[in-house]
Design a protein around this motif. Structure first.
Motif, PDB file in Angstrom:
ATOM      1  N   ALA A 178     -32.585  81.158 -14.312  1.00 29.54           N
ATOM      2  CA  ALA A 178     -33.052  80.204 -13.309  1.00 29.54           C
ATOM      3  C   ALA A 178     -34.352  79.581 -13.799  1.00 29.54           C
ATOM      4  N   LEU A 198     -27.658  73.461  -6.041  1.00 27.05           N
ATOM      5  CA  LEU A 198     -27.707  74.062  -4.709  1.00 27.05           C
ATOM      6  C   LEU A 198     -28.894  73.533  -3.909  1.00 27.05           C
ATOM      7  N   TRP A 244     -29.055  83.904  -4.099  1.00 26.33           N
ATOM      8  CA  TRP A 244     -29.819  85.090  -4.514  1.00 26.33           C
ATOM      9  C   TRP A 244     -29.482  86.294  -3.640  1.00 26.33           C
ATOM     10  N   GLU A 281     -28.958  78.633  -9.628  1.00 24.58           N
ATOM     11  CA  GLU A 281     -29.359  77.702  -8.564  1.00 24.58           C
ATOM     12  C   GLU A 281     -28.831  76.284  -8.769  1.00 24.58           C
ATOM     13  N   ARG A 314     -29.601  78.023  -2.211  1.00 19.43           N
ATOM     14  CA  ARG A 314     -30.233  78.839  -3.266  1.00 19.43           C
ATOM     15  C   ARG A 314     -30.572  80.222  -2.730  1.00 19.43           C
TER      16      ARG A 314
END
Length: 223
Positions: free
Chosen positions: A203, A177, A186, A174, A182
């Protein structure tokens, strides 16, 4: 989804690493089936990067047991490195900003060709990671230094996937971002796992997309 890769099962029991200043991480247990998105979650200083590199065969643990696709760590670390690829790991395999996207892809493809390893095509990895040439200002000729953080994540992931690894390791998924990006990051890693490749990502917090979460504590907790 097609183009399925046989992911690597990942297991760890009582895994620990001690550094000059004390325990980096300790007592880690993990069981991830092939094709799993597993997240190593914890604050800065919790040892999440070191644990990621350990499970990728790049660092030697000090205690406990771990295995990747049945290969024991650290005894078979060299074999683990052949089936595990590093995606973005800041400070370890940073992108070269002066090169273009196409040049990065060409270099990595030549590397895998020289090793005679199974590999995906450039079109396959760009499709899987969502790095569309028409979405870049200069197409594949775009200099890497002009990519935004999400585009850079997509490129680093695409480079790692060219060699068709069974395990993908991504650090600080992440980093830098926005909240919207983010979520996109994912979704990207979820798609990679759904394609068959086991994904380990670090993370601060685990997302809803994760199948397995290992929660790490700060280094002070191991003192």
């Amino acid at each position: 989804m097609g183009d399925l890769t046989e992911g690597a099962a990942v297991t760890a029991e009582a895994l620990g690493l001690r550094g000059p200043r004390g325990w980096v991480y300790r007592g880690v247990a993990l069981e991830a089936e092939p094709g799993t998105l597993a997240v190593l979650a914890g604050p800065a200083g919790s040892g999440r990067t070191s644990l990621l590199l350990t499970l990728g065969g790049r660092m030697k643990p000090g205690e406990g047991h771990a295995a990747i696709a049945g290969l024991r760590l650290p005894q078979q670390a060299a074999a683990v490195r052949r089936l595990a690829a590093l995606g973005p790991v800041p400070g370890v395999n940073d992108l070269e900003g002066t090169l273009t996207v196409a040049e990065h892809l060409r270099e990595r493809r030549l590397l895998h060709f020289s090793r005679r390893t199974p590999r995906r095509s450039v079109d396959q990895v760009l499709g899987l990671t969502g790095l569309a040439a028409d979405g870049l200002p200069g197409g594949l000729g775009t200099p890497v230094r002009t990519l935004d953080p999400l585009q850079a994540l997509r490129l680093s992931t695409a480079l790692a996937l060219l060699g068709r690894p069974r395990l993908l390791c991504v650090d600080d998924a992440e980093e830098r971002l926005s909240a919207e990006d983010r979520e996109a990051a994912w979704i990207l890693l979820r798609a990679v796992a759904d394609s068959g490749t086991t994904v380990l990502a670090t993370a601060l917090d685990a997302p809803d997309h994760a199948d397995v979460t290992v929660r790490l504590e700060s280094a002070d907790a191991h003192a």
